[in-house]
Motif scaffolding. Structure first.
Motif, PDB file in Angstrom:
ATOM      1  N   GLU A 122      29.373  60.436  32.012  1.00  0.00           N
ATOM      2  CA  GLU A 122      28.974  59.595  30.909  1.00  0.00           C
ATOM      3  C   GLU A 122      27.735  59.064  30.772  1.00  0.00           C
ATOM      4  N   ARG A 123      26.830  58.879  31.955  1.00  0.00           N
ATOM      5  CA  ARG A 123      25.624  58.370  31.835  1.00  0.00           C
ATOM      6  C   ARG A 123      24.484  59.250  31.638  1.00  0.00           C
ATOM      7  N   ARG A 124      24.999  60.602  31.763  1.00  0.00           N
ATOM      8  CA  ARG A 124      23.989  61.597  31.514  1.00  0.00           C
ATOM      9  C   ARG A 124      24.337  62.274  29.946  1.00  0.00           C
ATOM     10  N   THR A 125      25.268  61.777  29.177  1.00  0.00           N
ATOM     11  CA  THR A 125      25.671  62.181  28.052  1.00  0.00           C
ATOM     12  C   THR A 125      24.939  61.288  26.952  1.00  0.00           C
ATOM     13  N   ASP A 126      24.294  62.215  25.808  1.00  0.00           N
ATOM     14  CA  ASP A 126      23.630  61.303  24.829  1.00  0.00           C
ATOM     15  C   ASP A 126      24.774  61.114  23.999  1.00  0.00           C
ATOM     16  N   PRO A 127      25.127  59.885  23.559  1.00  0.00           N
ATOM     17  CA  PRO A 127      26.240  59.603  22.712  1.00  0.00           C
ATOM     18  C   PRO A 127      26.107  60.151  21.293  1.00  0.00           C
ATOM     19  N   ASP A 128      24.861  60.304  20.590  1.00  0.00           N
ATOM     20  CA  ASP A 128      24.757  60.598  19.259  1.00  0.00           C
ATOM     21  C   ASP A 128      25.089  62.532  19.350  1.00  0.00           C
TER      22      ASP A 128
END
Length: 52
Positions: free
Chosen positions: A22-28
């Protein structure tokens, strides 16, 4: 991974944590991917921002 830890006495295992992905994933980017998946399944997607 296990073999590397056993074979190399200097190797150490470092747990990255449960939220590493989750920390590495870009939310957009993740939003765009999920919208594309839903549209491929035949759905119409309308995004509305959640109240802050």
């Amino acid at each position: 991974m296990v073999w590397q830890l056993i074979a190399d006495p200097n190797a150490r295992y470092h747990d990255l944590g449960t939220d590493w992905y989750e920390r590495r994933t870009d939310p957009d980017r993740r939003t765009r991917e999920l919208v594309r998946q839903l549209e491929r399944l035949g759905n119409t997607v309308t995004l509305t921002p959640s109240p802050a």
